[in-house]
Design an enzyme around this catalytic site. Structure first.
Site, PDB file in Angstrom:
ATOM      1  N   TYR A 135       0.881  -1.275   0.054  1.00  0.00           N
ATOM      2  CA  TYR A 135       0.011   0.026  -0.061  1.00  0.00           C
ATOM      3  C   TYR A 135       0.952   1.251   0.073  1.00  0.00           C
ATOM      4  CZ  TYR A 135      -3.875  -3.132   1.370  1.00  0.00           C
ATOM      5  OH  TYR A 135      -4.801  -3.890   1.328  1.00  0.00           O
ATOM      6  N   LYS A 185       4.560 -14.655   1.147  1.00  0.00           N
ATOM      7  CA  LYS A 185       4.286 -15.595  -0.165  1.00  0.00           C
ATOM      8  C   LYS A 185       5.723 -15.893  -0.951  1.00  0.00           C
ATOM      9  CE  LYS A 185       1.783 -18.168  -2.817  1.00  0.00           C
ATOM     10  NZ  LYS A 185       1.221 -19.427  -2.299  1.00  0.00           N
ATOM     11  N   ASP A 242      -4.134  -7.122   6.018  1.00  0.00           N
ATOM     12  CA  ASP A 242      -5.535  -6.680   5.621  1.00  0.00           C
ATOM     13  C   ASP A 242      -6.511  -8.029   5.356  1.00  0.00           C
ATOM     14  OD1 ASP A 242      -7.578  -4.665   5.172  1.00  0.00           O
ATOM     15  OD2 ASP A 242      -6.458  -3.996   3.549  1.00  0.00           O
ATOM     16  N   ASP A 246      -9.661  -9.990   7.697  1.00  0.00           N
ATOM     17  CA  ASP A 246     -11.004  -9.838   7.487  1.00  0.00           C
ATOM     18  C   ASP A 246     -11.551 -11.398   7.755  1.00  0.00           C
ATOM     19  OD1 ASP A 246     -11.578  -7.506   7.117  1.00  0.00           O
ATOM     20  OD2 ASP A 246     -12.406  -8.036   4.761  1.00  0.00           O
TER      21      ASP A 246
END
Length: 347
Positions: A135, A185, A242, A246
């Protein structure tokens, strides 16, 4: 009497309702413990953008700098203002300007709340890097609107940024159950994520009392659903954190319980506290928004202000309220009723 200056940014939609609810609870707790919260409200929101062309004034950051903390409701009105505009115009500038590099999100079931999993005894603290990574906002678009259009989005990972969020995660794990899950990852992203893994291994030597496990983000997502009780502290990049939080919100019963803190750990600037949920314009006029996530975020704010006894009392009042069946089913209880029950549990 000790007092703290709090910047209130209710924002859009249900953000206004849940911020008002949280403020009522926090003022009650402050009175119980002999300190004062002095709130100053700012109208910065998508409505403000529609009126002025800006999500906040040009001097907004400097205006906020003098406060002890920021309590934010929810920002977003996608029917009128693109989410990319509202996010990059308010939340991200505040997080970056005040070096709020640690985003903290707790995930556990409150008493009386039924989650979607068979597992119930989990307590996960997700630590998300909050100021760089995916981001960062580096990139651009060329030849827009043509068949030759190109879009580039560059993730930026600095050694200082990765090391400080990992150290923060290690310290949190050391103060809890001594387990850290580092998420990347690195099998696919062979530069930034391998870099993250290398720093994780390097720092692990400084924390021999913490059990460290490195996970690929897809495997960790599955583990949060299949074996959430096996996790303690999870630390991840901006994007991965992020998304994973969730999942955390889902397994704890929904976004109505998902609290967060944007922390400047060295306290050189104010930290910001906000519920994870959005502005939910579809229910904003119904008075049924669950304020618990905002109130929980407020408790995290009190804890950060070193009013730990007040923070603990707020959380005990929230738990007593949900244990009695209030605020446990979406839409069943009004925002006002949930707030009143929590306030009653405080007195």
């Amino acid at each position: 009497m000790k007092s703290y200056s709090i910047a209130l940014i209710p924002g859009d939609g249900i953000g206004r309702d849940v911020t008002a609810a949280a403020w009522t609870v926090l003022e009650t707790a402050a009175g119980n413990f002999g300190f004062a919260l002095v709130g100053t409200e700012f109208p910065w929101s998508c409505r403000f953008f529609k009126d002025t062309g800006h999500m906040m004034p040009e001097d907004g950051i400097e205006t906020l700098r003098g406060f002890d903390a920021i309590l934010l409701g929810a920002v977003g009105w996608p029917a009128e203002v693109a989410d990319s505009v509202s996010l990059h115009g308010l939340l991200l500038p505040i997080r970056k300007a005040f070096v709020q590099y640690a985003n903290i999100r707790p995930h556990r079931l409150l008493p009386g709340v039924t989650g979607p999993l068979r597992a119930e005894r989990f307590d996960i603290l997700c630590i998300r890097e909050n100021t760089e990574g995916e981001y960062s906002g580096a990139g651009g678009r060329v030849h827009q609107g043509t068949l030759d259009e190109v879009a580039v989005e560059t993730s930026i990972f600095t050694r200082a940024g990765v090391e400080r969020i990992l150290r923060f995660g290690f310290e949190q794990a050391r103060s809890r159950r001594g387990k850290l899950a580092s998420v990347t990852k690195s099998n696919a992203q062979k530069y930034s994520m391998v870099f993250w893994d290398e720093i994780t291994r390097k720092l692990a030597a400084d924390y021999p009392d913490v059990e460290v496990t490195s996970y690929h983000v897809d495997a960790l997502a599955a583990r949060m659903i299949m074996a959430p009780e096996s996790l303690d502290v999870v630390v991840a990049s901006n994007l991965f954190g992020d998304i994973l939080t969730d999942i955390g919100a889902a397994i704890q019963g929904g976004l109505g319980y998902a609290a967060s803190a944007n922390i400047n750990p060295d306290r050189s600037a104010p930290s910001m506290f906000e519920p994870v949920h959005g502005s939910a314009p579809d229910i904003a006029h119904l008075g049924i928004a669950n304020p618990i996530a905002a109130i929980w975020s407020g408790a995290m704010m009190l804890d950060h202000l070193r009013e730990k006894a007040a923070a603990e009392q707020v959380m005990k009042a929230v738990e007593a309220t949900t244990a009695s069946g209030i605020g446990t089913i979406p839409g069943k209880d009004s925002t006002e009723a949930i707030t009143a029950a929590i306030v009653a549990a405080l007195t």
